[in-house]
Design a protein around this motif. Structure first.
Motif, PDB file in Angstrom:
ATOM      1  N   UNK A 107      -5.479   7.180 -10.530  1.00  0.00           N
ATOM      2  CA  UNK A 107      -5.720   7.970  -9.322  1.00  0.00           C
ATOM      3  C   UNK A 107      -5.518   7.073  -8.115  1.00  0.00           C
ATOM      4  N   UNK A 108      -5.520   7.690  -6.958  1.00  0.00           N
ATOM      5  CA  UNK A 108      -5.374   6.914  -5.729  1.00  0.00           C
ATOM      6  C   UNK A 108      -6.477   5.880  -5.589  1.00  0.00           C
ATOM      7  N   UNK A 109      -7.689   6.297  -6.002  1.00  0.00           N
ATOM      8  CA  UNK A 109      -8.818   5.370  -5.890  1.00  0.00           C
ATOM      9  C   UNK A 109      -8.537   4.111  -6.689  1.00  0.00           C
ATOM     10  N   UNK A 110      -8.102   4.368  -7.934  1.00  0.00           N
ATOM     11  CA  UNK A 110      -7.835   3.212  -8.781  1.00  0.00           C
ATOM     12  C   UNK A 110      -6.698   2.386  -8.200  1.00  0.00           C
ATOM     13  N   UNK A 111      -5.695   3.082  -7.675  1.00  0.00           N
ATOM     14  CA  UNK A 111      -4.553   2.369  -7.102  1.00  0.00           C
ATOM     15  C   UNK A 111      -5.007   1.460  -5.966  1.00  0.00           C
ATOM     16  N   UNK A 112      -5.916   1.982  -5.116  1.00  0.00           N
ATOM     17  CA  UNK A 112      -6.391   1.159  -4.008  1.00  0.00           C
ATOM     18  C   UNK A 112      -6.942  -0.157  -4.523  1.00  0.00           C
ATOM     19  N   UNK A 113      -7.777  -0.063  -5.561  1.00  0.00           N
ATOM     20  CA  UNK A 113      -8.395  -1.297  -6.025  1.00  0.00           C
ATOM     21  C   UNK A 113      -7.395  -2.186  -6.747  1.00  0.00           C
ATOM     22  N   UNK A 114      -6.454  -1.539  -7.435  1.00  0.00           N
ATOM     23  CA  UNK A 114      -5.432  -2.351  -8.091  1.00  0.00           C
ATOM     24  C   UNK A 114      -4.613  -3.101  -7.042  1.00  0.00           C
ATOM     25  N   UNK A 117      -5.518  -3.828  -3.991  1.00  0.00           N
ATOM     26  CA  UNK A 117      -6.351  -4.846  -3.333  1.00  0.00           C
ATOM     27  C   UNK A 117      -6.481  -6.069  -4.234  1.00  0.00           C
ATOM     28  N   UNK A 118      -6.643  -5.801  -5.553  1.00  0.00           N
ATOM     29  CA  UNK A 118      -6.749  -6.927  -6.478  1.00  0.00           C
ATOM     30  C   UNK A 118      -5.460  -7.743  -6.447  1.00  0.00           C
ATOM     31  N   UNK A 134      -5.407  -9.691  -3.122  1.00  0.00           N
ATOM     32  CA  UNK A 134      -6.334 -10.821  -3.115  1.00  0.00           C
ATOM     33  C   UNK A 134      -5.828 -11.919  -4.049  1.00  0.00           C
ATOM     34  N   UNK A 139       0.844  -1.204   0.000  1.00  0.00           N
ATOM     35  CA  UNK A 139       0.000   0.000   0.000  1.00  0.00           C
ATOM     36  C   UNK A 139       0.874   1.247   0.000  1.00  0.00           C
TER      37      UNK A 139
END
Lengths: 624, 362
Positions: free
Chosen positions: A354-361, A363-364, A367, A273
């Motif tokens: 963006x940070x938002x996208x980074x978070x999900x990337x 997390x993906x 996982x 992160x």
């Protein structure tokens, strides 16, 4: 220059290369140090205090929670009881039940709002719902727990624990191999060099202390044993050979080791992160441009920025290994895992907008990688497929099993190679037009691929670079479909495996066409397809190292890696060259599709996948 | 022109501005396909945990391998008790044989295990099990043997009832318990309802810290909307997504034939939780100096909150389980309303805090 001084020129070149390398190293270290100090400085006192408070809260809350239990199942069933008999007491004593005083008539008319009726004689009448049946099962368990609790209070252990069990695990000696194992001595443990006779009798809690004395005293049975050929484990192991009550029997499932192995993965998820943030930070407001125009090359910048995180993770891994009693194998198995986490995050942070996208990337990535290493490790004791995950090596080391170098290479090589390839592709994006542009992720991914396309040879090299991912994706599919019935698993697997391979072969060609590296003509498409097919075929031959670990014993393994090569030379030649023809053919189909734009590529890819799957199915039915 | 008067005068303009901001937030989520990624990650996690449970249960469940009958050889002086119990169990057949035959059969793979039963000096039944090493079959075997031997143990205990102060109760005939039911209500549902709220919080953290990082938050405040409006819009956009996703998951579960009670209460609970978590996320992002710290604080805080919630009379996950299975108590309802009130309170507190902070405090 005169011809008399080639040696000197050579040494000059060497010296200047060393000097360049040193300068690069100095720059890398400087960037690493800068990254470190900046990270430390941005954690201001306020945040540090807040973090401390959070940690304290979690710690103290955790202590209480461990003491009390989270109680997820508390009160989820409503049990109707008739009176205060012993059976009603069981329901009242169990956390899972909310007890409601209910008249049997009321229940029969369906007016009582309960899942289960417990009569005074202990008869169960579940409501006709899923929950009702589950409640009946839970109640049965509650009665068993209640009995165990009663028995632990008894003063006569011989009456409270009338059955004692020991389990001995023994490898089967093959019949024609070592003669008839009638004599007890010949099959005594350890003869085969395998770790036989691991006693799994868990130390029962709450068992009376006299057990040991009874186990020592039972001379009768143990002499019988010796003549039976079921050997006693011997005097030295008496502590572990203690009989126990049946309830303490547990299957040989390395649950504890698995949880411990999982400990390695948790810090990696946290560190990536922060690492993703720092990479994306460079790309926000063109901040990274300053470094980019400095003498430092993109490779040096990325290495410098990543070094603190990589070293930090290695340090964490070493500390965890030392704490849980793992040795060098645990460290060696989890370091490539850490590299994979970091390199995947690097690519993710290069792609994210963006940070938002980074978070999900991220997390993906978390996982995906966690699943990839965790699922196979669950089967560490069951099947060789577990070796897909390096965590299996950790589990093995923790439970004292040996690890061979081939097994180490098999389970970690995809991680090493995959990390290297990720870094390579990520570096391709570390340039102005990709770093600071708001391009969609797929477009950037195509950029990353097309950067690596130079001439025709590179078209053949690209599928080979993608092989670690093909390998990883297919292994993940195998381990995910491991428990599914074979009738469903096989067709699915054949299709998935074909789709993954076709994608790996054709995506480079598509990137080349999409970024106008090649002229979209039919002839060129066929040539490029042939090249990538040949490249993939040669690369795939490398995966035949798989044979060494015996993964082919599994039928599902054959679907991915092809059947065992056996038979006459003609068949052998056919089996070697048929895949070559297949790979070239399907790659050409996909490449021709790719030359016609996005929709064409989709059609071509589907066609190629179907062709490939049909071929695999044919080979399997032919051989099996 | 004082701020208060302006707000009073064109409240509708402010509302319109806020609405535009909400749309902008949602549009950015849509264009980045972030929300699709978020939903697929949730699906993956849910599918994966179900896979683990279903897969593992299927592995250990004798009912899952119907045609599979384990055969064991029983030897020793006192084999009758064992053989009698095994006869009642369809999954296990016991052959009473002499020792030599048993060993031979075990080595040849004819029997799954050898059980040697003898009485010791105290009259206890001592069973020595020899099982093959490793493999799936051994796991199944041990599970089977445990159940059989527990039945034997119970019979033996009842025979010695006069020596016990509290004789054991007869386990009732309950049929086969389905482990899926408990998993669905106590793990899967709480997971599916918590995740949207946590994801929304994370979106709020990222969105706020990115605007701060890029300096666009100040830019926005130059226009008609106040900082409060901007923050509220972010809050609303993120928080609205959670109950929508929760409703989606619930309807998916119901469509799959899983009975879920108190759906409205569950969705309301998620909304309250999301309001709470999202306001916490926005505050953390305004408080921390960069996104790394904000995310660290946010996720650390979430874990801490979940752990500390174990001190409640019912854990929030347990509240969800009780509601969904249809067995809520008065405490459950109290906690649901407490969470909703806390959510509203957090939003109001954040609003007041931001008013005090102002754009200069960024």
């Amino acid at each position: 220059m005169s011809l008399s001084r080639p040696g000197e020129r050579g040494s000059d070149r060497l010296r200047s290369a060393v000097a360049r390398l040193r300068a690069g190293g100095v720059r890398t270290v400087r960037i690493a140090r800068w990254e470190l100090t900046r990270s430390v400085e941005t954690v201001d006192r306020r945040t540090a205090v807040a973090l401390l408070v959070v940690l304290l809260l979690a710690g103290s809350g955790g202590l209480v929670a461990v003491d009390r239990g989270i109680g997820l199942e508390d009160g989820i069933y409503r049990a109707g009881v008739v009176d205060d008999g012993p059976y009603a007491e069981v329901a009242a004593g169990s956390d899972r039940f909310v007890v409601v005083e209910t008249a049997p008539d009321e229940f029969r008319r369906g007016e009582a709002d309960v899942d289960l009726l417990v009569t005074s004689t202990g008869e169960l009448v579940p409501a006709d719902t899923e929950t009702g049946r589950a409640a009946a099962g839970a109640y049965r368990e509650a009665v068993e727990d209640h009995n165990e609790a009663l028995m632990s209070l008894e003063s006569d252990p011989a009456a409270a624990y009338p059955v004692l069990v020991t389990v001995e695990y023994r490898p089967r000696v093959s019949f024609d191999g070592e003669g008839t194992p009638a004599g007890g001595e010949s099959t005594s443990d350890g003869d085969d060099g395998t770790s036989a006779g691991e006693e799994s009798t868990s130390d029962g809690e709450g068992k009376p202390a006299e057990e040991e004395s009874t186990s020592d005293g039972d001379d009768g049975p143990s002499t019988d044993d010796a003549s039976l050929g079921v050997p006693d484990v011997g005097g030295g192991l008496e502590g572990t050979d203690r009989p126990n009550s049946p309830g303490a029997l547990s299957p040989p499932f390395p649950f504890e080791s698995l949880v411990l192995a999982f400990l390695f993965v948790v810090p990696m998820n946290v560190v990536i992160q922060a690492y993703g943030s720092t990479i994306l930070d460079e790309r926000i407001g063109r901040r990274g441009e300053l470094l980019l125009v400095s003498p430092a090359s993109p490779g040096e910048i990325v290495l410098g920025k990543s070094l603190p995180y990589a070293l930090g993770l290695v340090a964490i891994v070493v500390v965890i290994a030392a704490a849980i009693g793992g040795g060098p194998i645990s460290v060696a198995a989890t370091v490539p895992l850490a590299l994979a986490f970091l390199s995947a995050t690097f690519v993710g942070a290069m792609l994210a907008r963006s940070f938002k996208e980074l978070t999900f990337v991220t997390v993906a990535i978390s996982v995906g990688l966690t699943t990839y290493v965790f699922v196979p490790a669950v089967f560490a004791d069951v099947t060789p497929i577990a070796l897909v995950s390096p965590l299996t090596l950790v589990v093995w080391e923790l439970s004292g099993d040996p690890v061979a170098i081939g097994q180490y290479l098999f389970s970690t090589a995809p991680f090493y190679l995959g990390s290297a390839v990720c870094v390579l592709f990520g570096l391709g994006l570390y340039r102005e037009e990709d770093m600071f542009a708001q391009k969609p992720v797929p477009a950037k991914a195509l950029d990353a691929l097309s950067v690596r396309l130079g001439g025709y040879p590179s078209v053949a090299v690209l599928p080979v670079l993608l092989l670690p991912f093909v390998f990883g994706a297919q292994l993940l599919a195998v381990s995910l479909l491991f428990v599914v019935p074979e009738a469903v698993a096989l067709p699915t697997l054949i299709l998935i495996a074909a789709a993954i391979e076709e994608l790996a072969k054709s995506v480079g060609v598509y990137a080349g066409f999409a970024r106008s590296r090649f002229e979209p003509s039919l002839g060129l498409a066929a040539v490029l397809g042939t090249l990538s097919g040949v490249g993939f075929f040669l690369g795939e031959k490398l995966t035949h190292a798989v044979q060494f670990v015996g993964l082919r014993e599994l039928f599902v393994g054959q679907v991915v890696f092809g059947p065992e090569l056996a038979g006459g030379p003609a068949l052998l030649a056919a089996l070697v060259f048929a895949p070559l023809v297949l790979h070239v053919l399907t790659a050409a189909v996909a490449a021709i599709g790719a030359s016609r734009g996005r929709a064409g590529y989709a059609v071509g890819l589907c066609l190629a996948t179907l062709l490939h799957a049909a071929y695999n199915l044919g080979v399997i039915t032919l051989v099996a | 022109m004082s701020r208060d008067r302006r707000e009073g005068a064109d409240g509708s303009a402010s509302a319109r501005a806020r609405w535009a901001l909400v749309r902008r937030e949602l549009a950015s989520l849509r264009s980045e396909k972030t929300i699709l990624l978020a939903i697929s990650i949730q699906l993956f996690i849910a599918g994966f945990s179900s896979f683990l449970v279903v897969g593992l249960v299927a592995m250990y469940d004798p009912a899952g391998v119907e045609e599979y009958e384990l055969e064991v050889a029983v030897t020793g002086e006192d084999r009758d008790a064992l053989v009698a119990v095994a006869e009642d169990r369809p999954e296990l057949s016991a052959r009473s044989v002499d020792r030599g035959t048993a060993t031979e059969a075990f080595e040849a793979g004819g029997v799954a295990a050898v059980l040697d039963a003898n009485r010791d000096g105290d009259g206890r039944l001592v069973v020595r099990v020899t099982a093959p090493e490793g493999g799936l079959e051994t796991t199944l075997l041990i599970v089977q043997l445990r159940e059989t031997l527990e039945t034997v143990e119970h019979t033996e205990r009842v025979e010695r009832a006069d020596r016990l102060e509290n004789p054991p109760l007869d386990p009732p005939d309950g049929g086969q318990a389905s482990p899926y039911v408990e998993f669905t209500y106590t793990v899967l549902l709480p997971l599916l309802l918590f995740l949207p709220a946590f994801v929304s919080g994370s979106i709020a953290v990222d969105s706020t810290s990115e605007e701060r990082r890029r300096g666009t938050l100040e830019l926005l405040c130059v226009g008609p909307p106040s900082l409060g409006d901007v923050v509220e819009a972010k809050l609303l956009a993120a928080a609205v997504l959670a109950p929508l996703q929760a409703a989606l998951w619930l309807s998916l579960l119901v469509a799959n034939g899983i009975a879920v009670a108190n759906v409205t209460a569950l969705v309301l609970l998620v909304a309250g939780l999301a309001a709470l978590v999202v306001s916490a996320g926005v505050s953390v992002a305004l408080f921390a100096s960069d996104r790394r710290e904000a995310q660290l604080l946010y996720s650390g805080g979430l874990v801490a909150a979940l752990v500390v919630a174990a001190l409640f009379p019912q854990h929030p996950a347990n509240v969800i389980a009780r509601l969904a299975v249809g067995a809520p108590t008065a405490t459950t309802w109290l906690l649901v309303s407490a969470i909703c009130v806390a959510g509203i309170g957090a939003v109001l507190a954040l609003r007041a805090g931001v008013r005090r902070l102002g754009p200069e405090g960024l």
